[in-house]
Design a protein around this motif. Structure first.
Motif, PDB file in Angstrom:
ATOM      1  N   PRO A 151       0.778  -1.688  -0.073  1.00  0.00           N
ATOM      2  CA  PRO A 151       0.136   0.020  -0.126  1.00  0.00           C
ATOM      3  C   PRO A 151       0.508   1.098   0.371  1.00  0.00           C
ATOM      4  N   ASP A 152       2.615   1.023   0.355  1.00  0.00           N
ATOM      5  CA  ASP A 152       2.916   2.870   0.715  1.00  0.00           C
ATOM      6  C   ASP A 152       4.730   1.581   0.374  1.00  0.00           C
ATOM      7  N   PRO A 153       4.650   1.442  -1.073  1.00  0.00           N
ATOM      8  CA  PRO A 153       6.231   1.520  -1.160  1.00  0.00           C
ATOM      9  C   PRO A 153       7.097   2.930  -0.315  1.00  0.00           C
ATOM     10  N   GLY A 154       8.273   2.535  -0.303  1.00  0.00           N
ATOM     11  CA  GLY A 154       9.368   3.329  -0.007  1.00  0.00           C
ATOM     12  C   GLY A 154       9.854   3.111  -1.050  1.00  0.00           C
ATOM     13  N   SER A 155      10.358   4.916  -0.950  1.00  0.00           N
ATOM     14  CA  SER A 155      11.806   5.352  -2.375  1.00  0.00           C
ATOM     15  C   SER A 155      12.824   4.395  -2.391  1.00  0.00           C
ATOM     16  N   SER A 156      13.262   3.150  -1.714  1.00  0.00           N
ATOM     17  CA  SER A 156      14.109   2.300  -2.555  1.00  0.00           C
ATOM     18  C   SER A 156      13.783   1.745  -3.093  1.00  0.00           C
ATOM     19  N   ALA A 157      12.723   0.528  -2.849  1.00  0.00           N
ATOM     20  CA  ALA A 157      11.749  -0.282  -3.586  1.00  0.00           C
ATOM     21  C   ALA A 157      11.725   0.522  -4.960  1.00  0.00           C
ATOM     22  N   TYR A 158      10.744   1.816  -5.348  1.00  0.00           N
ATOM     23  CA  TYR A 158      11.139   2.183  -6.836  1.00  0.00           C
ATOM     24  C   TYR A 158      12.397   2.429  -7.402  1.00  0.00           C
ATOM     25  N   THR A 159      13.659   2.957  -6.531  1.00  0.00           N
ATOM     26  CA  THR A 159      14.825   2.966  -6.867  1.00  0.00           C
ATOM     27  C   THR A 159      14.855   1.718  -7.588  1.00  0.00           C
ATOM     28  N   LEU A 160      15.054   1.260  -7.227  1.00  0.00           N
ATOM     29  CA  LEU A 160      15.097  -1.054  -7.383  1.00  0.00           C
ATOM     30  C   LEU A 160      14.267  -1.080  -9.148  1.00  0.00           C
ATOM     31  N   LEU A 161      13.412  -1.136  -8.934  1.00  0.00           N
ATOM     32  CA  LEU A 161      12.368  -0.726  -9.687  1.00  0.00           C
ATOM     33  C   LEU A 161      13.163  -0.111 -11.287  1.00  0.00           C
ATOM     34  N   GLY A 162      13.611   0.848 -10.659  1.00  0.00           N
ATOM     35  CA  GLY A 162      13.684   2.182 -11.868  1.00  0.00           C
ATOM     36  C   GLY A 162      15.093   1.278 -12.661  1.00  0.00           C
ATOM     37  N   GLN A 163      16.005   1.009 -11.699  1.00  0.00           N
ATOM     38  CA  GLN A 163      17.300   0.211 -11.889  1.00  0.00           C
ATOM     39  C   GLN A 163      17.437  -1.150 -12.646  1.00  0.00           C
ATOM     40  N   VAL A 164      15.708  -1.629 -12.567  1.00  0.00           N
ATOM     41  CA  VAL A 164      16.222  -3.040 -12.748  1.00  0.00           C
ATOM     42  C   VAL A 164      15.572  -2.638 -14.985  1.00  0.00           C
ATOM     43  N   TYR A 165      15.138  -1.373 -14.671  1.00  0.00           N
ATOM     44  CA  TYR A 165      14.051  -1.238 -16.116  1.00  0.00           C
ATOM     45  C   TYR A 165      15.499  -0.514 -16.734  1.00  0.00           C
ATOM     46  N   TYR A 166      15.899   0.364 -16.105  1.00  0.00           N
ATOM     47  CA  TYR A 166      17.573   0.930 -16.788  1.00  0.00           C
ATOM     48  C   TYR A 166      18.507   0.417 -17.665  1.00  0.00           C
ATOM     49  N   GLN A 167      18.542  -0.983 -16.554  1.00  0.00           N
ATOM     50  CA  GLN A 167      19.011  -1.769 -17.385  1.00  0.00           C
ATOM     51  C   GLN A 167      19.028  -3.332 -18.043  1.00  0.00           C
ATOM     52  N   LEU A 168      17.766  -2.903 -18.373  1.00  0.00           N
ATOM     53  CA  LEU A 168      17.282  -3.214 -19.920  1.00  0.00           C
ATOM     54  C   LEU A 168      16.695  -2.204 -20.554  1.00  0.00           C
ATOM     55  N   LYS A 169      17.656  -1.300 -20.568  1.00  0.00           N
ATOM     56  CA  LYS A 169      17.697  -0.053 -21.930  1.00  0.00           C
ATOM     57  C   LYS A 169      15.523   0.146 -21.811  1.00  0.00           C
ATOM     58  N   ASP A 170      15.016  -0.137 -20.999  1.00  0.00           N
ATOM     59  CA  ASP A 170      13.769   0.110 -21.299  1.00  0.00           C
ATOM     60  C   ASP A 170      12.984   2.160 -20.375  1.00  0.00           C
ATOM     61  N   TYR A 171      13.757   3.298 -21.221  1.00  0.00           N
ATOM     62  CA  TYR A 171      14.166   4.476 -20.324  1.00  0.00           C
ATOM     63  C   TYR A 171      12.896   4.655 -19.898  1.00  0.00           C
ATOM     64  N   LYS A 172      12.209   4.811 -20.825  1.00  0.00           N
ATOM     65  CA  LYS A 172      10.328   5.298 -20.772  1.00  0.00           C
ATOM     66  C   LYS A 172       9.992   4.014 -19.229  1.00  0.00           C
ATOM     67  N   ARG A 173      10.144   3.474 -19.009  1.00  0.00           N
ATOM     68  CA  ARG A 173       9.581   2.566 -18.142  1.00  0.00           C
ATOM     69  C   ARG A 173      10.189   2.822 -16.666  1.00  0.00           C
ATOM     70  N   ALA A 174      11.538   3.320 -16.603  1.00  0.00           N
ATOM     71  CA  ALA A 174      12.836   3.907 -16.017  1.00  0.00           C
ATOM     72  C   ALA A 174      12.136   4.594 -15.371  1.00  0.00           C
ATOM     73  N   ARG A 175      12.130   6.123 -15.584  1.00  0.00           N
ATOM     74  CA  ARG A 175      11.795   7.089 -15.749  1.00  0.00           C
ATOM     75  C   ARG A 175      10.627   7.057 -14.071  1.00  0.00           C
ATOM     76  N   GLN A 176       9.332   6.352 -14.163  1.00  0.00           N
ATOM     77  CA  GLN A 176       8.331   6.820 -13.414  1.00  0.00           C
ATOM     78  C   GLN A 176       8.759   6.385 -12.082  1.00  0.00           C
ATOM     79  N   PRO A 177       9.261   4.697 -11.849  1.00  0.00           N
ATOM     80  CA  PRO A 177       9.479   4.877 -10.675  1.00  0.00           C
ATOM     81  C   PRO A 177      11.095   5.471 -10.346  1.00  0.00           C
ATOM     82  N   MET A 178      11.873   5.839 -10.657  1.00  0.00           N
ATOM     83  CA  MET A 178      12.534   7.066 -10.447  1.00  0.00           C
ATOM     84  C   MET A 178      11.947   7.703  -9.980  1.00  0.00           C
TER      85      MET A 178
END
Length: 439
Positions: A158-185
């Motif tokens: 219900p209330d994910p923390g900042s670090s969790a969003y950061t982690l998801l952004g890192q994953v999509y960045y590694q996948l070179k999916d920059y559009k999807r990486a933006r939102q969680p970051m």
């Protein structure tokens, strides 16, 4: 600008599913240390005393770094047909932890998957396992699988923390999916600010890399502005200035570079040269000269011919010709182009003899890109000195280059007419003198 995702130590990836109900178990792993809201309670089988003791004993062995013994003690419970889903899940979760401690990451992944394959387990155990499994995938650079587990984990939070969003952004960045990486970051920054937390530097850096990869310069500039404000460093100021240059915003580029200079971040000669060039391009040659002089005085800008010539050009544009001449004299050497530039400045200030002699020096050194220009300078200066024969000879040599031919031939004609006029005046004066003598 992108940074490779670091592998996390195995200890940080421990599955803490035992926290669901065991009083002696370690605290559950939240999103990299952040508190999670408790998931909705759901009916699960009870943990029988016999199973509790076996699991707790295995945990004690694991904490004593006796992971092989712990794994042996859990084997019978994992395969016990009478054990319920909850007991098996705890056994597999502890197994995963032991295998991580033994650096058996692939086996730890399989153990985590066994936990998730069970149906009747607490929601908290499931979500913690999903997060831990995602981190294991990250350690193996299995980005797509990590993204899948993190997305599943997010559905129960219900209330994910900042670090969790950061982690998801890192994953999509590694996948070179920059559009999807933006939102969680971006969400990670928003959450951190809402909670009154200081946004981590690494978070800004990852978002910087995402915007750069996506060529989103306006947002890249905003991230760099946050970096220079919260984590002021030379590189961030210089990058901000470079982005403003790409955006063709010279005033902001100048402001960023000037701010870096005033804060003492100019540590390289090129820093001063870049700012000077920006000032020159924006029509502020005196400021350019001031910056370069500071760089020379602090011995950060090399007193090379190239740099001295840049300083001289700044003085010329500021119409500070005497300073420009003194600067070029310091740069004098084998480079004939410097002598030619100096000759032009002497001519500009009416120092005709110096101009003619310096132009000739440039021609003697050789290697000029435009010898015709040196001949023109010499010709004009010699004309002013009334040395008409030498001046005409200089223009004859200049006319050999078609780029100066028209001008040189015009001056030849003008000098010839001047010589004819002077000769006529001389003849008339001689006649007059003869007549006066005869009379």
């Amino acid at each position: 600008m992108g940074a490779r995702l670091r592998r996390r130590p195995a200890a940080l990836l421990m599955s803490l599913a035992l926290a669901a109900s065991l009083p002696l178990s370690p605290p559950a792993l939240a999103a990299e240390g952040e508190a999670q809201a408790a998931p909705k309670a759901e009916p699960v089988p009870s943990l029988r005393d016999r199973a509790y003791k076996r699991i707790n004993r295995a945990r004690e062995l694991a904490e004593q770094k006796k992971c092989e013994e712990a794994l042996e003690s859990l084997e019978s419970l994992r395969t016990d047909s009478r054990a319920n889903d909850y007991e098996k899940a705890l056994a597999w979760s502890t197994t995963a932890y032991c295998q991580q401690e033994l650096k058996q990451i692939e086996r730890a992944i399989l153990a985590q998957q066994e936990v998730l394959a069970l149906e009747q387990i607490p929601a908290s155990l499931r979500s913690n396992t999903q997060y831990g499994l995602a981190q294991l995938y990250l350690s193996q650079e299995r980005w797509a699988e990590a993204a899948e587990q993190l997305e599943l984990w997010f559905t129960s939070q219900p209330d994910p923390g900042s670090s969790a969003y950061t982690l998801l952004g890192q994953v999509y960045y590694q996948l070179k999916d920059y559009k999807r990486a933006r939102q969680p970051m971006e969400k990670a920054i928003e959450v951190a600010r809402i909670k009154g937390e200081r946004v981590k530097e690494n978070l800004y850096l990852l978002l910087r890399a995402i915007y750069y990869a996506d060529n989103d310069y306006p947002r890249l500039a905003e991230v760099l502005k946050n970096l220079v404000q919260d984590y002021p460093k030379r590189d961030y100021w210089m990058q901000l200035a470079a982005v403003y240059s790409l955006m063709e915003q010279p005033l902001k580029q100048t402001a960023a570079l000037e701010a870096a200079r005033l804060q003492g971040f100019f540590t390289q000669g090129n820093d001063y040269i870049t700012l000077a060039q920006v000032y020159l391009a924006s029509g502020a040659p005196l400021k350019a000269a001031e910056v370069l002089r500071e760089g020379f005085d602090q011995e950060k800008v090399e007193t090379s011919t190239r740099n001295l010539r840049l300083l001289a050009d700044a003085y010329v544009l500021a119409k500070e010709y005497d300073r420009a001449i003194e600067t070029l004299k310091l740069a004098a050497g084998p480079d004939a182009e410097i002598d030619l530039r100096l000759a032009q400045l002497y001519m500009e200030t009416g120092q005709w003899l110096a101009a003619a002699e310096t132009a000739r020096t440039a021609l003697k050194k050789g290697g000029l890109a435009r010898e015709d220009v040196a001949h023109i300078v010499a010709g004009l200066s010699l004309f002013e000195l009334k040395r008409l024969d030498e001046a005409k000879a200089a223009f004859v040599r200049a006319a050999a280059d078609e780029r100066s031919r028209k001008m040189a031939e015009q001056w030849q004609g003008f000098i010839q007419r001047e010589q004819d006029r002077l000769a006529a005046l001389e003849a008339q004066a001689q006649l007059q003198a003869a007549a006066d003598e005869a009379g």
